[in-house]
Structures are given as structure tokens and as C-alpha cells.
Design an enzyme around this catalytic site. Sequence first.
Site, PDB file in Angstrom:
ATOM      1  N   ASP A   1       0.913  -1.147   0.161  1.00  0.00           N
ATOM      2  CA  ASP A   1      -0.260   0.261   0.093  1.00  0.00           C
ATOM      3  C   ASP A   1       0.986   1.018  -0.061  1.00  0.00           C
ATOM      4  OD1 ASP A   1      -2.610   1.592   0.427  1.00  0.00           O
ATOM      5  OD2 ASP A   1      -1.779   1.590   2.298  1.00  0.00           O
TER       6      ASP A   1
ATOM      7  N   ASP B   1      -0.324   5.050   0.976  1.00  0.00           N
ATOM      8  CA  ASP B   1      -0.829   5.965   2.164  1.00  0.00           C
ATOM      9  C   ASP B   1      -0.550   5.283   3.453  1.00  0.00           C
ATOM     10  OD1 ASP B   1      -1.254   8.478   1.051  1.00  0.00           O
ATOM     11  OD2 ASP B   1      -3.229   8.671   1.494  1.00  0.00           O
TER      12      ASP B   1
ATOM     13  N   ARG C   1     -11.069  16.918   0.072  1.00  0.00           N
ATOM     14  CA  ARG C   1      -9.847  16.516  -0.269  1.00  0.00           C
ATOM     15  C   ARG C   1      -8.860  17.856  -0.528  1.00  0.00           C
ATOM     16  NH1 ARG C   1      -9.030  11.536  -0.384  1.00  0.00           N
ATOM     17  NH2 ARG C   1      -6.780  11.636  -1.097  1.00  0.00           N
TER      18      ARG C   1
ATOM     19  N   ARG D   1      -6.368  17.608   8.000  1.00  0.00           N
ATOM     20  CA  ARG D   1      -6.353  16.213   7.633  1.00  0.00           C
ATOM     21  C   ARG D   1      -6.365  15.545   9.153  1.00  0.00           C
ATOM     22  NH1 ARG D   1      -5.643  13.457   2.738  1.00  0.00           N
ATOM     23  NH2 ARG D   1      -5.942  15.014   0.949  1.00  0.00           N
TER      24      ARG D   1
ATOM     25  N   ASP E   1     -13.700   4.783   0.506  1.00  0.00           N
ATOM     26  CA  ASP E   1     -13.749   4.167  -0.856  1.00  0.00           C
ATOM     27  C   ASP E   1     -15.109   3.473  -1.128  1.00  0.00           C
ATOM     28  OD1 ASP E   1     -11.156   5.258  -1.340  1.00  0.00           O
ATOM     29  OD2 ASP E   1     -10.178   3.708  -0.258  1.00  0.00           O
TER      30      ASP E   1
ATOM     31  N   ASP F   1      -1.736  -0.765   5.791  1.00  0.00           N
ATOM     32  CA  ASP F   1      -1.907  -0.076   7.271  1.00  0.00           C
ATOM     33  C   ASP F   1      -3.484  -0.146   7.588  1.00  0.00           C
ATOM     34  OD1 ASP F   1      -2.799   1.931   5.206  1.00  0.00           O
ATOM     35  OD2 ASP F   1      -2.819   3.382   6.745  1.00  0.00           O
TER      36      ASP F   1
END
Length: 238
Positions: A7, A9, A124, A131, A169, A197
Site C-alpha cells: 500500500d 498512504d 480532499r 487532515r 472508498d 496499514d
Amino acid sequence: MRCYIFDVDGTLTAPRKHIDSKFKTQFINWAKNKDLYIATGSDFIKTKQQLPQEALNVFKGIFCCMGNELRNSTGTIALKSNFMIPDDLNEDLERILVNSKYPIKTGTHVEFRTGMVNFSTVGRNASHAQRLEYTNWDSIHKERQSIADYINVNYPDLEASVGGSISIDIIEKGKDKGQVVSWLIDKGYNDIVFFGDRCVPGGNDWGIVRELEKSNIKHQWFNVEGPSYILPLLNVYK
């Protein structure tokens, strides 16, 4: 024949950050003579923002958008899904955004990617500090998991999972990162090692873990919290 899946991020990089330069050098040196693949929820543009070309070059394939798009290291598309968001889901997401109890809205809340939709109530366009603030708030209020649960109950043909640090998602059922595993097995790999993660049910790396556990091949997976957690593990795989 062994391959490694990573992955991006929260795994190879901090969320939406460039790869650490020292870690990048160590990772590239480790990757020599190994078969590596990326499996990310992000699109290729965002992946390139986090990983420079010299890092991308060590990967044989880059699965973007939850595995719904496969590219080589230079960006040429090999496979691509044609999923379109249902109109009623689009309306639902607009309602959820308006009713969200999180007070800050920065824009770009619904992002269409190949084979999936990414949804974020903070948006975003949020800065790194924004964030972090949202992630901390969400860890208490569980807004993202609540939204994902709502979609999974009310849209039986879709699957929603918590992804990255600020979003969820949304994909067609069965079109999560788990599809990467079957593709690699078809290519002859019988030993797969995965680093992500969010490897628990509800996380967007869970699909890979699920399919590995269902398979008959040799496999191992690691739920990590960024590059500092990966380096000691990589030393096991010289």
C-alpha cells in the site's frame, strides 16, 4: 515464485506525503532483484505525487483505485474498470455531506476514480493540519465507519470501506484490492507478502488479507503504521 505488495498512504509514506528520502534509498536498495507491486486506493496522479519515478521504477505493476486500474511504472494503462456511480448514491452522498457534524468543509468531497468513488466530508482540499484534525475527530466519532456501514446496508451491490486518513472508498462488490491477489496468482506467484496499514475488516487493505487467507498459496501480511514499521520487517526478506 514470490512477490511483494505494498500500500502507499500510511505504509510507504505518511498520508498524502512524499516518501521520506532516507527510507526511499533504503527501500530501493532492498527492492533489487525482487518482484514488487503497489496496491493503492489512490489514482496514479496522486501516487506519482508521493513516489518519485526512481521509486516507481522498482515496481513491476501499480494497481491504483483499489485494483480497478493497472499501470506500469511509467503510467501506461494495462487494465481499467468502467464503473459508474448510481444517481441515487450521488444524491445520498450530497445529503450526508450537508448533515455531517464535522464543521469544516474544504471542497472536493466526491472524487471519481477508475472503478470507484472516494468520499470525504472534510474534503480532499484539506491541508495536512486539517487532515490531522479530522482524523483525530473521526477516531472519536467514527463518522467514516458510520457512512460506510450505511452504504453497505443500503446499496447491496456496492462496498464501502474506510480509506486513507479522511475518506471512504466505494466500489462495486468484489472489486476491492482483493482482486490484485487473484491476478498475481494467475501470473504464477505462489508466495505473496503484503504490507498495508488498514488490514482489518472495514479497512481498504482488508480485501488483500481476505483473499490471501482464502488462497492455498504461501503468504504473509503485515499491518504497519508507516515506513518506520516496514524497515525492520524488510530485513527478514533479504
